[in-house]
Each structure stands twice: as C-alpha cells, then as structure tokens.
Scaffold this motif. Structure first.
Motif, PDB file in Angstrom:
ATOM      1  N   GLY A 216       0.827  -1.308  -0.166  1.00  0.00           N
ATOM      2  CA  GLY A 216      -0.107   0.006  -0.099  1.00  0.00           C
ATOM      3  C   GLY A 216       0.932   1.227   0.077  1.00  0.00           C
ATOM      4  O   GLY A 216       0.490   2.404  -0.874  1.00  0.00           O
ATOM      5  N   ALA A 217       2.024   1.265   0.958  1.00  0.00           N
ATOM      6  CA  ALA A 217       2.852   2.281   1.023  1.00  0.00           C
ATOM      7  C   ALA A 217       3.404   2.595  -0.401  1.00  0.00           C
ATOM      8  O   ALA A 217       3.559   3.542  -1.011  1.00  0.00           O
ATOM      9  CB  ALA A 217       3.881   2.335   1.836  1.00  0.00           C
ATOM     10  N   PHE A 218       3.983   1.524  -0.970  1.00  0.00           N
ATOM     11  CA  PHE A 218       4.709   1.640  -2.241  1.00  0.00           C
ATOM     12  C   PHE A 218       3.913   2.278  -3.356  1.00  0.00           C
ATOM     13  O   PHE A 218       4.139   2.918  -4.133  1.00  0.00           O
ATOM     14  CB  PHE A 218       5.178   0.360  -2.554  1.00  0.00           C
ATOM     15  CG  PHE A 218       6.197   0.372  -3.668  1.00  0.00           C
ATOM     16  CD1 PHE A 218       7.346   1.015  -4.009  1.00  0.00           C
ATOM     17  CD2 PHE A 218       5.945  -0.115  -5.164  1.00  0.00           C
ATOM     18  CE1 PHE A 218       8.154   1.136  -5.134  1.00  0.00           C
ATOM     19  CE2 PHE A 218       6.557  -0.225  -6.199  1.00  0.00           C
ATOM     20  CZ  PHE A 218       7.645   0.333  -6.182  1.00  0.00           C
ATOM     21  N   ALA A 219       2.589   1.725  -3.463  1.00  0.00           N
ATOM     22  CA  ALA A 219       1.709   1.832  -4.631  1.00  0.00           C
ATOM     23  C   ALA A 219       1.229   3.451  -4.376  1.00  0.00           C
ATOM     24  O   ALA A 219       1.110   4.076  -5.353  1.00  0.00           O
ATOM     25  CB  ALA A 219       0.386   1.169  -4.282  1.00  0.00           C
ATOM     26  N   VAL A 220       1.039   4.109  -3.231  1.00  0.00           N
ATOM     27  CA  VAL A 220       0.485   5.510  -3.029  1.00  0.00           C
ATOM     28  C   VAL A 220       1.752   6.302  -3.602  1.00  0.00           C
ATOM     29  O   VAL A 220       1.687   7.438  -4.144  1.00  0.00           O
ATOM     30  CB  VAL A 220      -0.047   5.672  -1.444  1.00  0.00           C
ATOM     31  CG1 VAL A 220      -0.222   7.085  -1.502  1.00  0.00           C
ATOM     32  CG2 VAL A 220      -1.225   4.858  -1.307  1.00  0.00           C
ATOM     33  N   GLN A 221       3.058   5.774  -3.221  1.00  0.00           N
ATOM     34  CA  GLN A 221       4.123   6.725  -3.563  1.00  0.00           C
ATOM     35  C   GLN A 221       4.426   6.522  -4.908  1.00  0.00           C
ATOM     36  O   GLN A 221       4.902   7.476  -5.336  1.00  0.00           O
ATOM     37  CB  GLN A 221       5.569   6.236  -2.745  1.00  0.00           C
ATOM     38  CG  GLN A 221       5.398   6.478  -1.346  1.00  0.00           C
ATOM     39  CD  GLN A 221       6.095   5.787  -0.375  1.00  0.00           C
ATOM     40  OE1 GLN A 221       6.895   4.909  -0.768  1.00  0.00           O
ATOM     41  NE2 GLN A 221       6.056   5.733   0.926  1.00  0.00           N
ATOM     42  N   SER A 222       4.088   5.478  -5.542  1.00  0.00           N
ATOM     43  CA  SER A 222       4.178   5.378  -6.998  1.00  0.00           C
ATOM     44  C   SER A 222       3.269   6.393  -7.845  1.00  0.00           C
ATOM     45  O   SER A 222       3.658   6.953  -8.581  1.00  0.00           O
ATOM     46  CB  SER A 222       3.861   3.910  -7.447  1.00  0.00           C
ATOM     47  OG  SER A 222       5.184   3.183  -6.975  1.00  0.00           O
ATOM     48  N   LEU A 223       2.228   6.306  -7.047  1.00  0.00           N
ATOM     49  CA  LEU A 223       1.077   7.301  -7.844  1.00  0.00           C
ATOM     50  C   LEU A 223       1.647   8.439  -7.782  1.00  0.00           C
ATOM     51  O   LEU A 223       1.405   9.435  -8.690  1.00  0.00           O
ATOM     52  CB  LEU A 223      -0.414   7.169  -7.030  1.00  0.00           C
ATOM     53  CG  LEU A 223      -1.456   7.925  -7.272  1.00  0.00           C
ATOM     54  CD1 LEU A 223      -1.525   7.934  -8.914  1.00  0.00           C
ATOM     55  CD2 LEU A 223      -2.441   7.588  -6.622  1.00  0.00           C
ATOM     56  N   ALA A 224       2.250   9.052  -6.550  1.00  0.00           N
ATOM     57  CA  ALA A 224       2.698  10.291  -6.401  1.00  0.00           C
ATOM     58  C   ALA A 224       3.736  10.835  -7.269  1.00  0.00           C
ATOM     59  O   ALA A 224       3.662  11.867  -7.999  1.00  0.00           O
ATOM     60  CB  ALA A 224       3.211  10.553  -4.825  1.00  0.00           C
ATOM     61  N   VAL A 225       4.507   9.777  -7.707  1.00  0.00           N
ATOM     62  CA  VAL A 225       5.685  10.024  -8.560  1.00  0.00           C
ATOM     63  C   VAL A 225       5.128   9.893 -10.062  1.00  0.00           C
ATOM     64  O   VAL A 225       5.582  11.061 -10.840  1.00  0.00           O
ATOM     65  CB  VAL A 225       6.649   8.968  -8.421  1.00  0.00           C
ATOM     66  CG1 VAL A 225       7.690   8.967  -9.620  1.00  0.00           C
ATOM     67  CG2 VAL A 225       7.525   9.219  -7.038  1.00  0.00           C
ATOM     68  N   ALA A 226       3.891   9.270 -10.237  1.00  0.00           N
ATOM     69  CA  ALA A 226       3.419   9.195 -11.641  1.00  0.00           C
ATOM     70  C   ALA A 226       2.868  10.529 -12.023  1.00  0.00           C
ATOM     71  O   ALA A 226       2.797  10.987 -13.075  1.00  0.00           O
ATOM     72  CB  ALA A 226       2.723   7.908 -11.573  1.00  0.00           C
ATOM     73  N   VAL A 227       2.169  10.998 -10.809  1.00  0.00           N
ATOM     74  CA  VAL A 227       1.577  12.263 -11.084  1.00  0.00           C
ATOM     75  C   VAL A 227       2.553  13.410 -11.507  1.00  0.00           C
ATOM     76  O   VAL A 227       2.271  14.384 -12.337  1.00  0.00           O
ATOM     77  CB  VAL A 227       0.633  12.788  -9.887  1.00  0.00           C
ATOM     78  CG1 VAL A 227       0.156  13.995 -10.045  1.00  0.00           C
ATOM     79  CG2 VAL A 227      -0.431  11.865  -9.499  1.00  0.00           C
ATOM     80  N   MET A 228       3.800  13.381 -10.838  1.00  0.00           N
ATOM     81  CA  MET A 228       4.579  14.191 -11.031  1.00  0.00           C
ATOM     82  C   MET A 228       5.273  13.924 -12.538  1.00  0.00           C
ATOM     83  O   MET A 228       5.709  14.894 -13.268  1.00  0.00           O
ATOM     84  CB  MET A 228       5.976  14.275 -10.249  1.00  0.00           C
ATOM     85  CG  MET A 228       5.422  14.618  -8.895  1.00  0.00           C
ATOM     86  SD  MET A 228       7.164  14.762  -7.769  1.00  0.00           S
ATOM     87  CE  MET A 228       7.879  16.165  -8.175  1.00  0.00           C
ATOM     88  N   LEU A 229       5.271  12.761 -13.085  1.00  0.00           N
ATOM     89  CA  LEU A 229       5.903  12.542 -14.539  1.00  0.00           C
ATOM     90  C   LEU A 229       4.849  12.846 -15.328  1.00  0.00           C
ATOM     91  O   LEU A 229       5.577  13.815 -16.401  1.00  0.00           O
ATOM     92  CB  LEU A 229       6.040  11.013 -14.621  1.00  0.00           C
ATOM     93  CG  LEU A 229       7.476  10.275 -13.600  1.00  0.00           C
ATOM     94  CD1 LEU A 229       7.122   8.854 -13.943  1.00  0.00           C
ATOM     95  CD2 LEU A 229       8.552  10.633 -14.339  1.00  0.00           C
ATOM     96  N   ALA A 230       3.769  12.913 -15.293  1.00  0.00           N
ATOM     97  CA  ALA A 230       2.758  13.127 -16.294  1.00  0.00           C
ATOM     98  C   ALA A 230       2.786  14.795 -16.075  1.00  0.00           C
ATOM     99  O   ALA A 230       2.525  15.219 -17.315  1.00  0.00           O
ATOM    100  CB  ALA A 230       1.400  12.829 -15.743  1.00  0.00           C
ATOM    101  N   GLY A 231       3.155  15.455 -15.164  1.00  0.00           N
ATOM    102  CA  GLY A 231       2.954  17.142 -15.123  1.00  0.00           C
ATOM    103  C   GLY A 231       4.588  17.682 -15.543  1.00  0.00           C
ATOM    104  O   GLY A 231       4.491  19.012 -16.196  1.00  0.00           O
ATOM    105  N   ALA A 232       5.411  16.773 -15.671  1.00  0.00           N
ATOM    106  CA  ALA A 232       6.598  17.422 -16.033  1.00  0.00           C
ATOM    107  C   ALA A 232       6.576  18.313 -17.275  1.00  0.00           C
ATOM    108  O   ALA A 232       7.183  19.289 -17.475  1.00  0.00           O
ATOM    109  CB  ALA A 232       7.879  16.400 -16.016  1.00  0.00           C
ATOM    110  N   ALA A 233       6.305  17.716 -18.441  1.00  0.00           N
ATOM    111  CA  ALA A 233       6.298  18.330 -19.536  1.00  0.00           C
ATOM    112  C   ALA A 233       5.454  19.658 -19.737  1.00  0.00           C
ATOM    113  O   ALA A 233       5.827  20.798 -20.192  1.00  0.00           O
ATOM    114  CB  ALA A 233       5.906  17.645 -20.812  1.00  0.00           C
TER     115      ALA A 233
END
Length: 445
Positions: free
Chosen positions: A232-249
């Motif tokens: 659960g911890a890893f999934a939520v953290q992966s989601l946070a990083v994924a949101v940042m990846l999507a927003g980088a451009a």
C-alpha cells in the motif's frame, strides 16, 4: 544453499531493469502530452485512454504471477514468460507513439496498443520481480541484487527521461519525432530485457511442491499483513511520482517557458538518485530500512511543497536544485521497499509452506503499474477541472491563470498529499512485521 552471487550474474539480472525503467517511465512522462499537445485529444478523453489499459493490467498481473509459479514448478525456471515479454513489448511500445490520425482515432489507437503493451510488460515484469527472492538463500545477497537492480532501474529511468524527449525534439517535436523516439527507445529497451531473460536462466525457482491455482494463491498471500502494508505504501508513493511525471512536460513549457527543459528536470531528479542508492543502502544497514524509508518520505514531501512557489515564480535554477534533492529521496523510495519485498516473501513461506513469489510479485506489479498509469489520469483530471486547453502540434493554446495554477498544483501539491497518505502505511508495515517476528516468523522490520 545459493551463496554469494557473482557480479556478472548480478549485472545480467539488473539489466532487465533498464527496460522496465524505460517502459514504466516513458508513457507516464510523454504519452499524455503526446495526446493533448500533438494529437489534439481533449485532456479528459486522453486520461481515460491511458487509465483503462492499466485497469486491465491490475487484473492481469496477479494471474500472470500464478502462471509464473506454475512455470517454475514445471521447469524450475521463469524464463518463458520473461522471453515472451522481452520480444513483444518493444514492438508495441513503438506502435503506441505511431497513431495514424488525430483526435478520437489517436485516443482509441493509443488505448488499444497501450493495453497490449501493458500485457506484454506484465509477462516480463511479474516473473522478473520474483527472481530476487530466489537468487540466493542469503538475505545480504538478495539486498546486493536489489541494489544492482535499482541502479539499473535508475539508468533506465534516466534514459527514458533524458533521451526520449531529446529524440522527439531532433525530429521536430511532432508526430514524426514521437514515432522516431518510440522505435529507437523500443530497440534499446528490448535489447536490455532480452539479455536479462537469457542471463537469468541459472536462477532456479522453488515455489512449492505443486502450483497453486489463482484463487488459492491469492488466499495464501492474503494473510501476509506486512506485505500488504508495504504494498500500500509503495503504491501510493508510485502514484505520487507518476503524477509528477505526467506533469513534467507541462510545467516545463508553461512555467519554465520551454518544453525542452523536460529532459533537464528529469535528469535533475534521476541522476542524483543513481548516486544516492549506495548511501541509502549503507544507512539502512546501520539504522534499519524502515526509519530510513520514513525519513526519505518526509524529506520528499518537504521538497515537493517547496517546488510550488519556485515554479510559480519561474525560478528555474531553484526548481532544478530542489528537483535534485528530490532525486536523493527518490532513490530511497525505490530501493528500500523493493529490498523489503523479498523478505516478506521469505517470511511468508514459513507460514504457508509455499514460497509463492509469483503470487506476491503479481500483486505488487499490479499495484505499481496501476498507480503509474493512474498518475496520468489524476493529472489529466486536474487539467480538465482547471480549464486546460488542448491543441494539435504547431498550434498554441493560450492557458488561463486557473489552468496554470492547476498544472502547477498537480505537479506539487497533489503528490505531496499522496506521499503524506503513505506514512501511516509504512508505520503499519513496521508494526505488523514486528508482530510477525514476535510470533516467531522471521521478517525484516
């Protein structure tokens, strides 16, 4: 007992993470932007096109885990599924960025091909993540294997974030640029995965006296409470990083003034991560994995919150410096939960009598890939709610202040909130792991 693992074998295993790092990163970094700013797909439609394939992936991965365990019982290896994924994924990856038309056709094309690519990725990733639990009977050797893997994973992520946008730019930033990037990066990814699949045939798998069925494997895994807290911890953290990846451009173009700075942002995040892996590994051995894990999460939250005013002010140097500090924390968010994962699998074997590594890694990769895909959906929802205007390549859409605030908050405040949610889960993992230890079940708290 498998003793110390030679460096050549560790390298052969680790190189697979170059490929998985590329696929885990590139769609999250570029695919949403490709749809909204090159193919003219509305943000809400693009988000649906990217989330649905991964919803399928969440259902598929646990089943692939049981297939991997069955292969391991039948052959003593997990090589078949690894080869299947390594051969098919690069072709599908290239096709994702080669939509034949704009608008709705592009959205439908990407959705279907992304679904197939996610399935091919599951065929490789699920047995690949299971291998560290079987690479050695010695915990320190499993930790060594994971450290090598995280360095290779970081290299793959760096390749995706540094090279992929540059390849797009070399061919003019339009459809041709994305098609070129898909073909070149796909070849590199495929070569790494194929080499790893062939290089890990020496690893023997011992999942149990007989393969469990899909439902039975899930029932066996369900009682491992430390595993699910960690997941659960890893999934939520992966989601946070994924949101940042999507927003980088988006923040690179609309806050820093140049979408070409996407690569710079990404290198600032990932390059320090590669250098920080050995340091976090040493710290975790001295002070414990969980305290170091919590420290990294807290520091990441503080850093990402500090990014909001820096981006609003357009302070590029400050943004790059803060991103570099986030990279140091990101190394721990990758290394430490993945280092604890094999130990939860080994601890569960004493409880159930079945070392069903595939069942656990199927659930793990389902959560990880689902979270990475959902990141694009979350960010696209923020864009849609705040009035972001899509456009085809060569046409510029003027964004209102609300959209600019939304794309900045999506890159900073939303990930910070998600990371905060993961802290109780890390604490729950520690408490449950200690409870298992008290009951006589070994674990790695």
């Amino acid at each position: 007992m498998k003793g110390r693992v030679a460096r050549g074998r560790l390298l052969g295993y680790a190189l697979g993470s170059v490929g998985t790092g590329v696929f885990s990163t590139t769609p999250g970094l570029l695919l949403l932007y490709y749809l909204t700013n090159v193919m003219g797909v509305p943000a809400a439609v693009a988000g649906v096109a990217l989330v649905l394939p991964k919803a399928w992936d969440v259902l598929l991965n646990p089943y692939v885990g049981t297939l991997s365990d069955r292969e391991a019982v039948r052959t003593g290896r997990r090589t078949g599924l690894l080869l299947l994924g390594a051969v098919t994924l690069p072709v599908l990856f290239a096709l994702m960025f080669a939509a034949p038309a704009h608008g709705t056709v592009a959205a439908a094309w990407v959705m279907v091909v992304f679904l197939l690519a996610a399935s091919a990725f599951a065929a490789f990733q699920v047995p690949y993540v299971a291998l560290p639990a079987e690479i050695s009977d010695l915990p320190e050797e499993r930790s060594r294997a994971m450290a090598w893997r995280i360095v290779a994973l970081t290299a793959g992520i760096l390749l995706a974030g540094g090279l992929a946008p540059e390849l797009v730019g070399l061919a003019g930033d339009g459809r041709g640029g994305y098609a070129l990037m898909g073909a070149v990066v796909g070849l590199i990814m495929g070569a790494a995965m194929l080499y790893s699949a062939l290089s890990t045939r020496w690893i023997t798998s011992r999942p149990g006296p007989k393969p469990l069925g899909f439902a039975a494997a899930l029932r066996a895994a369900r009682g491992n409470r430390p595993f699910f807290a960690l997941l659960g911890a890893f999934a939520v953290q992966s989601l946070a990083v994924a949101v940042m990846l999507a927003g980088a451009a988006y923040v690179a173009e609309y806050r820093l003034g140049d979408d070409g700075l996407t690569s710079v942002l990404f290198v600032c995040l990932v390059a320090p991560s590669a250098l920080a892996v050995p340091a976090w590994n040493r710290l975790s051995r001295r002070y414990g994995a969980v305290p170091c894990y919590l420290l990294a999460v807290v520091l990441f939250i503080a850093g990402v919150l500090a990014l909001y005013p820096a981006l609003t002010a357009g302070a590029a140097v400050t943004v790059f410096a803060l991103t570099g500090l986030l990279g140091v924390c990101y190394a721990a968010l990758q290394l430490l939960p993945l280092s604890l994962l094999p130990e939860t699998v080994h601890a569960d074997a004493g409880r159930t009598g079945h070392a069903q590594a595939g069942a656990f890694t199927g659930a793990w990769t389902a959560a990880e890939t689902g979270a990475m895909a959902l990141g694009s959906g979350v960010y696209s929802a923020v864009l849609a709610l705040t009035g972001f205007r899509s456009a085809e390549a060569g046409r510029e859409a003027v964004q209102q202040e609300g959209a600019l605030t939304g794309l900045t908050a999506g890159f900073t405040l939303v990930p910070a909130f998600l990371l905060l949610l993961s802290v109780p889960l890390v604490l729950a993992y520690r408490a449950r792991a200690l409870a298992h230890r008290t009951e006589g079940t070994p674990d790695a708290a």
